[in-house]
Design a protein around this motif. Structure first.
Motif, PDB file in Angstrom:
ATOM      1  N   VAL A  79       0.875  -1.176   0.000  1.00 47.61           N
ATOM      2  CA  VAL A  79       0.000   0.000   0.000  1.00 47.61           C
ATOM      3  C   VAL A  79       0.909   1.221   0.000  1.00 47.61           C
ATOM      4  N   SER A  80       0.660   2.169  -0.915  1.00 44.14           N
ATOM      5  CA  SER A  80       1.582   3.298  -1.041  1.00 44.14           C
ATOM      6  C   SER A  80       0.852   4.594  -1.359  1.00 44.14           C
ATOM      7  N   TYR A  81       1.546   5.690  -1.063  1.00 45.20           N
ATOM      8  CA  TYR A  81       1.086   7.028  -1.439  1.00 45.20           C
ATOM      9  C   TYR A  81       2.277   7.804  -1.982  1.00 45.20           C
ATOM     10  N   ASN A  82       2.083   8.453  -3.130  1.00 39.60           N
ATOM     11  CA  ASN A  82       3.145   9.253  -3.741  1.00 39.60           C
ATOM     12  C   ASN A  82       2.564  10.592  -4.172  1.00 39.60           C
ATOM     13  N   GLU A  83       3.033  11.665  -3.545  1.00 45.55           N
ATOM     14  CA  GLU A  83       2.542  13.005  -3.868  1.00 45.55           C
ATOM     15  C   GLU A  83       2.917  13.400  -5.292  1.00 45.55           C
ATOM     16  N   ASP A  84       4.112  13.052  -5.728  1.00 46.21           N
ATOM     17  CA  ASP A  84       4.598  13.220  -7.101  1.00 46.21           C
ATOM     18  C   ASP A  84       4.348  14.617  -7.650  1.00 46.21           C
ATOM     19  N   ASN A  85       4.781  15.626  -6.913  1.00 45.03           N
ATOM     20  CA  ASN A  85       4.580  17.012  -7.347  1.00 45.03           C
ATOM     21  C   ASN A  85       5.319  17.346  -8.632  1.00 45.03           C
ATOM     22  N   ASP A  86       6.442  16.645  -8.903  1.00 45.86           N
ATOM     23  CA  ASP A  86       7.212  16.957 -10.109  1.00 45.86           C
ATOM     24  C   ASP A  86       6.753  16.159 -11.320  1.00 45.86           C
ATOM     25  N   GLY A  87       5.833  15.211 -11.137  1.00 38.56           N
ATOM     26  CA  GLY A  87       5.236  14.504 -12.270  1.00 38.56           C
ATOM     27  C   GLY A  87       6.198  13.697 -13.102  1.00 38.56           C
ATOM     28  N   ASP A  88       7.294  13.177 -12.508  1.00 36.25           N
ATOM     29  CA  ASP A  88       8.224  12.371 -13.295  1.00 36.25           C
ATOM     30  C   ASP A  88       7.905  10.886 -13.119  1.00 36.25           C
ATOM     31  N   ASP A  89       8.714  10.032 -13.745  1.00 39.65           N
ATOM     32  CA  ASP A  89       8.495   8.586 -13.634  1.00 39.65           C
ATOM     33  C   ASP A  89       9.690   7.907 -12.977  1.00 39.65           C
ATOM     34  N   ASP A  90      10.358   8.638 -12.082  1.00 39.67           N
ATOM     35  CA  ASP A  90      11.585   8.135 -11.473  1.00 39.67           C
ATOM     36  C   ASP A  90      11.405   7.926  -9.972  1.00 39.67           C
ATOM     37  N   ASP A  91      10.201   7.511  -9.572  1.00 41.16           N
ATOM     38  CA  ASP A  91       9.893   7.354  -8.153  1.00 41.16           C
ATOM     39  C   ASP A  91       9.789   5.880  -7.776  1.00 41.16           C
ATOM     40  N   ASP A  92       9.760   5.631  -6.472  1.00 39.89           N
ATOM     41  CA  ASP A  92       9.630   4.259  -5.994  1.00 39.89           C
ATOM     42  C   ASP A  92       8.204   3.731  -6.146  1.00 39.89           C
ATOM     43  N   TYR A  93       7.222   4.645  -6.134  1.00 32.17           N
ATOM     44  CA  TYR A  93       5.820   4.230  -6.174  1.00 32.17           C
ATOM     45  C   TYR A  93       5.065   5.047  -7.217  1.00 32.17           C
ATOM     46  N   ASP A  94       3.924   4.517  -7.663  1.00 31.40           N
ATOM     47  CA  ASP A  94       3.087   5.226  -8.623  1.00 31.40           C
ATOM     48  C   ASP A  94       2.435   6.438  -7.975  1.00 31.40           C
ATOM     49  N   ALA A  95       2.138   7.456  -8.810  1.00 34.12           N
ATOM     50  CA  ALA A  95       1.503   8.668  -8.309  1.00 34.12           C
ATOM     51  C   ALA A  95       0.120   8.347  -7.751  1.00 34.12           C
ATOM     52  N   GLY A  96      -0.248   9.037  -6.668  1.00 29.90           N
ATOM     53  CA  GLY A  96      -1.536   8.804  -6.043  1.00 29.90           C
ATOM     54  C   GLY A  96      -1.446   7.748  -4.953  1.00 29.90           C
ATOM     55  N   THR A  97      -2.594   7.194  -4.600  1.00 31.98           N
ATOM     56  CA  THR A  97      -2.674   6.144  -3.582  1.00 31.98           C
ATOM     57  C   THR A  97      -2.920   4.811  -4.267  1.00 31.98           C
TER      58      THR A  97
END
Length: 322
Positions: A296-314
């Motif tokens: 279960v994850s949450y990613n604020e992703d303010n910069d809108g890139d695809d280089d994060d550990d989790y998908d944007a949103g919940t």
């Protein structure tokens, strides 16, 4: 992971004189629900239920030869081949999404531009090729678009190896080039890099030293870029923190909490010019079995890139490996 045996058809592919070749099937499948995805979040899962499947098939023999085909089905679309690789005792060939040869060989210092991409897919994302050869402790590589026309926008070269305990890398792409070296010093490591990218020359140094239970890394370039970071372990948790000349601060924590749940927290601030950082990421994982994990994850992703550990949103997902 499943193993089967192929007969003489496989031998032609691998050029082997042995009687059989081993075939390994491996992969993963994720069933997830995502809510709150940002339209600007490149490569992130769309809202709703998603099914992602990755499949790798490897054909190999005892002579050190292998061939691997990788395919993926994303968001319920058809399964499509993505990458193909052939490995021999000396030469390796990768087709699809590759790490550019210059990027693979040359290592820049934090704050520098760097050379090439680690997710190169060629013209219009039509696919790329990476060829590497290793001998005598050194590796030479060449990457290009699948058309292999050698133009400066796509073709790159790299040479890396180890001399007397010092690792080095040399990369070039068009008129751009970079040289790097790293080795042990001060009880830790020191890395030096020099590059000329898009007509701008820059040199940088990074030093990592242990201080008790902590590890401290400081880097600086002759273009006034700098960063400082620390990592440590505390009560079973791994903690990292850093800041740079653009006043971007980052924090990370990973630990195991009650019940065997894994907790990961990460934060990246905006910079001093107001450009958005990623914001907050939180992930909670639980291992259901050797091959199944609940996340279960949450990613604020303010910069809108695809280089994060989790998908944007919940997101909530259950993943399987085989």
């Amino acid at each position: 992971m499943k193993h089967v045996l192929f007969t003489t058809t496989a031998l032609v592919v691998l050029g082997s004189t042995s009687a059989f070749a081993d075939v390994t099937w491996s992969g993963s499948a994720d069933l997830s629900y995502n809510d709150g995805n940002l339209d600007s979040a490149a490569g992130s899962l769309p809202d709703g239920v998603n099914l992602d499947v990755d499949l790798d098939v490897t054909l190999s023999n005892s002579g050190g030869y292998s061939a691997t085909m990788s395919g993926a089905m994303e968001s319920g679309n058809n399964l499509a081949a993505e990458d193909f690789s052939v490995t021999t005792p000396v030469v390796s060939i990768n087709v699809g999404e590759v790490v550019e040869a210059a990027n693979s060989a040359y290592s820049d210092v934090d704050g520098m531009e760097g050379l090439g991409s680690d997710e190169f897919t060629g013209i219009a994302e039509g696919g790329a090729v990476l060829v590497t050869a290793s001998a005598g402790g050194m590796t030479i590589g060449y990457s290009d678009d699948k058309a292999m026309e050698g133009d400066e926008l796509n073709a790159s070269f790299g040479l890396s190896g180890d001399l007397g305990g010092v690792a080095f890398g040399i990369g070039s792409k068009g008129d751009d080039w970079g040289i790097s070296a790293s080795g042990s010093a001060l009880g830790g490591t020191i890395a030096v890099a020099s590059e000329d990218v898009a007509g701008a020359a820059e040199t940088g140094v990074a030093v990592t030293v242990p201080l008790g239970d902590m590890s401290v890394t400081v880097s600086a370039t002759d273009d006034d870029d700098w960063s400082a970071g620390v990592s440590t372990s505390l009560a079973g948790a791994t903690i990292t923190a850093s800041i740079d000349d653009d006043e971007v601060s980052e924090f990370g924590l990973s630990t195991t909490i009650a019940g065997g749940f894994g907790l990961v927290v990460a934060f990246e601030s905006d910079d001093d010019a107001g450009a958005a950082g990623n914001g907050t990421q939180v992930g909670l994982t639980y291992t259901l079995s050797d091959s199944a994990t609940l996340t279960v994850s949450y990613n604020e992703d303010n910069d809108g890139d695809d280089d994060d550990d989790y998908d944007a949103g919940t997101s909530a997902s259950i993943g399987f490996t085989f």
